[in-house]
Write a protein that holds these residues in place. Structure first.
Motif, PDB file in Angstrom:
ATOM      1  N   GLU A 265     -14.525  -2.936   4.060  1.00 27.86           N
ATOM      2  CA  GLU A 265     -14.393  -2.668   2.629  1.00 27.86           C
ATOM      3  C   GLU A 265     -13.170  -3.411   2.110  1.00 27.86           C
ATOM      4  O   GLU A 265     -12.080  -3.277   2.644  1.00 27.86           O
ATOM      5  N   LYS A 266     -13.384  -4.182   1.071  1.00 24.60           N
ATOM      6  CA  LYS A 266     -12.320  -4.984   0.477  1.00 24.60           C
ATOM      7  C   LYS A 266     -11.600  -4.148  -0.573  1.00 24.60           C
ATOM      8  O   LYS A 266     -12.214  -3.414  -1.333  1.00 24.60           O
ATOM      9  N   TRP A 267     -10.253  -4.248  -0.601  1.00 20.65           N
ATOM     10  CA  TRP A 267      -9.429  -3.609  -1.622  1.00 20.65           C
ATOM     11  C   TRP A 267      -8.420  -4.656  -2.068  1.00 20.65           C
ATOM     12  O   TRP A 267      -7.344  -4.772  -1.491  1.00 20.65           O
TER      13      TRP A 267
ATOM     14  N   LYS B 225      -0.790  -1.372   3.926  1.00 20.60           N
ATOM     15  CA  LYS B 225      -0.002  -0.194   3.584  1.00 20.60           C
ATOM     16  C   LYS B 225      -0.276   0.151   2.124  1.00 20.60           C
ATOM     17  O   LYS B 225      -0.482  -0.733   1.302  1.00 20.60           O
ATOM     18  N   GLU B 226      -0.247   1.441   1.821  1.00 16.88           N
ATOM     19  CA  GLU B 226      -0.486   1.889   0.459  1.00 16.88           C
ATOM     20  C   GLU B 226       0.827   2.215  -0.243  1.00 16.88           C
ATOM     21  O   GLU B 226       1.788   2.640   0.394  1.00 16.88           O
ATOM     22  N   ILE B 227       0.828   2.019  -1.557  1.00 19.90           N
ATOM     23  CA  ILE B 227       1.986   2.332  -2.381  1.00 19.90           C
ATOM     24  C   ILE B 227       1.523   3.239  -3.516  1.00 19.90           C
ATOM     25  O   ILE B 227       0.523   2.954  -4.177  1.00 19.90           O
ATOM     26  N   THR B 228       2.246   4.319  -3.731  1.00 19.08           N
ATOM     27  CA  THR B 228       1.931   5.216  -4.821  1.00 19.08           C
ATOM     28  C   THR B 228       2.472   4.628  -6.119  1.00 19.08           C
ATOM     29  O   THR B 228       3.663   4.353  -6.229  1.00 19.08           O
TER      30      THR B 228
ATOM     31  N   LYS C 245      -4.597   4.641  -4.271  1.00 19.64           N
ATOM     32  CA  LYS C 245      -3.265   4.038  -4.175  1.00 19.64           C
ATOM     33  C   LYS C 245      -3.414   2.529  -4.054  1.00 19.64           C
ATOM     34  O   LYS C 245      -4.396   2.025  -3.512  1.00 19.64           O
ATOM     35  N   ALA C 246      -2.421   1.819  -4.544  1.00 19.42           N
ATOM     36  CA  ALA C 246      -2.445   0.362  -4.495  1.00 19.42           C
ATOM     37  C   ALA C 246      -2.070  -0.119  -3.105  1.00 19.42           C
ATOM     38  O   ALA C 246      -1.249   0.477  -2.421  1.00 19.42           O
ATOM     39  N   ALA C 247      -2.679  -1.219  -2.706  1.00 23.82           N
ATOM     40  CA  ALA C 247      -2.318  -1.855  -1.440  1.00 23.82           C
ATOM     41  C   ALA C 247      -1.044  -2.670  -1.658  1.00 23.82           C
ATOM     42  O   ALA C 247      -0.920  -3.400  -2.644  1.00 23.82           O
ATOM     43  N   ALA C 248      -0.106  -2.536  -0.745  1.00 24.51           N
ATOM     44  CA  ALA C 248       1.174  -3.248  -0.877  1.00 24.51           C
ATOM     45  C   ALA C 248       0.958  -4.755  -0.954  1.00 24.51           C
ATOM     46  O   ALA C 248       1.641  -5.447  -1.710  1.00 24.51           O
TER      47      ALA C 248
END
Length: 141
Positions: free
Chosen positions: A31-33, A57-60, A67-70
């Motif tokens: 799955e692409k993000w 890694k995720e960032i709030t 959550k956004a991907a770093a």
């Protein structure tokens, strides 16, 4: 990526040790993000499917939704200081056979990164002005 393989091998050994002695894995789901990915693996011998592992890694961000991907935020932060815009970045990624992120997602993250950068610059400038005001040598104190 190495962590994903280690998780798959370890959980496979814990759950399917008696059934499958030598696992043979292939990618089951992906799955692409943005430019980050999530994967799970499947054993071709016994049908075991590993848990889905995020390769980012995720960032709030304080906003609703996922959550956004770093890595996506870092891409937008890098694009702020370059003449290469979102459209050209997407074209470059497509030319390199890298599936480009959605333009709407890139725009949302670009706006988020721009506002955070502006806030950071304003705070830095405020600190510098206070330092100058408190400096006795300049005659402002």
């Amino acid at each position: 990526m190495v962590e994903m393989w280690n998780i798959a091998i370890q959980t496979h050994a814990d759950e399917e040790a008696e059934v499958c002695a030598v696992p043979q894995f292939k990618i089951n789901t992906e799955e692409k993000w943005g430019i980050g990915w999530k994967y799970s693996l499947k054993c071709l011998n016994c049908g075991y499917i590993s848990p889905v592992v995020k390769l980012y890694k995720e960032i709030t961000t304080g906003k609703r939704g996922r959550k956004a991907a770093a890595v996506n935020i870092n891409l937008q932060a890098g694009l702020l200081d370059m003449p290469l815009g979102k459209s050209r970045t997407r074209l470059l990624q497509a030319d390199l056979d890298i599936p480009p992120p959605a333009e709407s997602g890139m725009s949302k993250l670009s706006n988020y990164v721009s506002s955070k950068t502006t806030d950071l610059n304003n705070e830095s400038m405020r600190t510098k002005v206070e330092e100058v005001k408190n400096d006795k040598i300049c005659g402002f104190g």
